[in-house]
Write a protein that holds these residues in place. Structure first.
Motif, PDB file in Angstrom:
ATOM      1  N   ALA A 118       0.826  -1.203   0.000  1.00  0.00           N
ATOM      2  CA  ALA A 118       0.000   0.000   0.000  1.00  0.00           C
ATOM      3  C   ALA A 118       0.864   1.258   0.000  1.00  0.00           C
ATOM      4  CB  ALA A 118      -0.916   0.005   1.223  1.00  0.00           C
ATOM      5  N   ASN A 119       0.362   2.300  -0.634  1.00  0.00           N
ATOM      6  CA  ASN A 119       1.075   3.573  -0.635  1.00  0.00           C
ATOM      7  C   ASN A 119       1.055   4.199   0.749  1.00  0.00           C
ATOM      8  OD1 ASN A 119       1.710   3.517  -3.358  1.00  0.00           O
ATOM      9  ND2 ASN A 119      -0.157   4.578  -3.965  1.00  0.00           N
ATOM     10  N   PRO A 120       2.081   4.973   1.095  1.00  0.00           N
ATOM     11  CA  PRO A 120       2.072   5.678   2.380  1.00  0.00           C
ATOM     12  C   PRO A 120       0.863   6.596   2.464  1.00  0.00           C
ATOM     13  CG  PRO A 120       4.241   5.790   1.357  1.00  0.00           C
ATOM     14  CD  PRO A 120       3.316   5.227   0.326  1.00  0.00           C
ATOM     15  N   PRO A 121       0.271   6.730   3.651  1.00  0.00           N
ATOM     16  CA  PRO A 121      -0.912   7.587   3.784  1.00  0.00           C
ATOM     17  C   PRO A 121      -0.601   9.016   3.335  1.00  0.00           C
ATOM     18  CG  PRO A 121      -0.577   6.290   5.759  1.00  0.00           C
ATOM     19  CD  PRO A 121       0.636   6.082   4.914  1.00  0.00           C
ATOM     20  N   PRO A 122      -1.502   9.651   2.588  1.00  0.00           N
ATOM     21  CA  PRO A 122      -1.251  11.007   2.113  1.00  0.00           C
ATOM     22  C   PRO A 122      -1.366  12.052   3.198  1.00  0.00           C
ATOM     23  CG  PRO A 122      -3.461  10.314   1.529  1.00  0.00           C
ATOM     24  CD  PRO A 122      -2.779   9.116   2.130  1.00  0.00           C
ATOM     25  N   TYR A 123      -1.891  11.645   4.349  1.00  0.00           N
ATOM     26  CA  TYR A 123      -2.173  12.614   5.401  1.00  0.00           C
ATOM     27  C   TYR A 123      -1.205  12.489   6.571  1.00  0.00           C
ATOM     28  CZ  TYR A 123      -4.644   8.253   6.345  1.00  0.00           C
ATOM     29  OH  TYR A 123      -4.963   6.926   6.467  1.00  0.00           O
ATOM     30  N   ALA A 124      -0.066  11.860   6.382  1.00  0.00           N
ATOM     31  CA  ALA A 124       0.837  11.555   7.499  1.00  0.00           C
ATOM     32  C   ALA A 124       1.283  12.811   8.245  1.00  0.00           C
ATOM     33  CB  ALA A 124       2.056  10.791   6.989  1.00  0.00           C
ATOM     34  N   LEU A 125       1.362  13.941   7.546  1.00  0.00           N
ATOM     35  CA  LEU A 125       1.838  15.170   8.188  1.00  0.00           C
ATOM     36  C   LEU A 125       0.728  15.932   8.899  1.00  0.00           C
ATOM     37  CD1 LEU A 125       4.251  16.505   5.406  1.00  0.00           C
ATOM     38  CD2 LEU A 125       4.807  15.148   7.427  1.00  0.00           C
ATOM     39  N   PHE A 126      -0.503  15.442   8.833  1.00  0.00           N
ATOM     40  CA  PHE A 126      -1.623  16.158   9.419  1.00  0.00           C
ATOM     41  C   PHE A 126      -2.199  15.363  10.576  1.00  0.00           C
ATOM     42  CE2 PHE A 126      -1.311  17.391   5.002  1.00  0.00           C
ATOM     43  CZ  PHE A 126      -1.340  18.778   5.081  1.00  0.00           C
TER      44      PHE A 126
END
Length: 328
Positions: A118-126
């Motif tokens: 799976a791709n890394p979550p797009p929201y990791a910085l939030f």
């Protein structure tokens, strides 16, 4: 187009030279390259067989062009050949979902094993969103590029049928065009024109939004609709799931896995009638929206959250390194 292609090839040669410098000066344990447009085309992994060369198959440009044509045919064929050349040199390759494997194999002529990662979550910085805000029961949201492959035309075409039963419904398209503002404006005009005049006031194009503004829309929407014709993974779908949205997604591609084969959202064919039917069902059933939203949020955090995805990625990298260790 030819001048731009020449510039891209020069960039790739510089990138390969820089990788060689890093290997000699600092040493590298693993090199990963994106598939689209073959950025690591001129890197020669045979010079360093001990270093895993991983190609991350997310959305090969040549495959995406089957659904959303942006290049002349001759240039598309060239890109396809270059992407395949890079892939054939890879020691390992990963894909973001099982469902896209047959398509990638067929279009790129691949036979080597493909690791599902799976791709890394797009929201990791939030930070994780608070869900106390009251939702707008009439707001239906599409988030993504305004392009045929994302099915925005199917979303718009479903509006008249939905308004017949829910005249207070409002539809927001959050996203722009990947190529230019001019093309986005043309697409917007065309999509408005495709609607009966009485339905046009229910549709709003918000354009590209910074993440905090998009997050606010996710938190307010009654449901989110992603009727993509082609979707290797589904970042916007995953964002909506994290906000506890009830989701309507395509029944092929990565959203089938994200939505747990339909247990965490509604899966539909990429056609107007199916999209309209799912939207009508969910707008008419607040309790079902709540159940599906809770399931979606739990899955987004427990299966596709930052910790589990990064742990799986680390395991994949370590295994790739171990498999090449005997060549050191």
């Amino acid at each position: 187009a030819l001048r731009a292609a020449g510039g891209e090839l020069r960039y790739r040669r510089k990138l390969a030279a820089r990788l060689e410098q890093l290997i000699l000066r600092e040493g590298l344990d693993l090199i990963e390259a994106p598939d689209a447009t073959a950025e690591a085309l001129f890197y020669r992994p045979e010079r360093h067989p001990e270093i895993p060369f991983v190609v991350k198959l997310h959305g090969p440009f040549a495959v995406a062009e089957l659904f959303d044509r942006n290049l002349p045919e001759a240039l598309r064929r060239l890109v396809r050949a270059l992407e395949r050349r890079q892939l054939l040199r890879a020691t390992h390759a990963s894909v973001p979902s099982r469902t896209v494997v047959p398509l990638f194999r067929r279009e790129l002529g691949l036979r080597a094993p493909l690791h599902v990662l799976a791709n890394p979550p797009p929201y990791a910085l939030f930070p994780a969103p608070a869900l106390a805000q009251e939702r707008d029961p009439n707001l239906v949201l599409f988030a993504g590029r305004v392009a045929p492959m994302k099915g925005v035309d199917l979303f718009v075409a479903a509006i008249p049928a939905v308004l017949e039963r829910f005249p207070a419904a409002r539809f927001v398209v959050a996203g722009g065009d990947a190529v230019s503002e001019a093309r986005f404006a043309a697409s917007r005009r065309s999509l408005y024109a495709s609607l009966p005049e009485r339905a046009r006031g229910a549709l709003h194009f918000a354009g590209r939004l910074p993440y905090p503004d998009l997050a606010e829309l996710y938190a307010r929407a009654a449901l989110c609709v992603f009727p993509s014709r082609y979707e290797p993974f589904g970042y916007t779908c995953l964002e909506a799931m994290r906000f506890g949205n009830a989701v309507v997604g395509s029944d092929h591609g990565g959203m089938r896995e994200l939505l747990d084969e339909g247990r965490a959202g509604r899966l539909v064919r990429a056609e107007t009638g199916a999209v309209a039917g799912a939207v009508l069902e969910l707008l008419g059933d607040p309790a079902l929206r709540g159940v599906l939203g809770e399931r979606a949020r739990e899955r987004a955090l427990s299966v596709y959250g930052e910790a589990p995805v990064l742990a799986a990625t680390e395991r994949f990298y370590r295994r790739a390194i171990a498999e090449r260790a005997h060549l050191r």
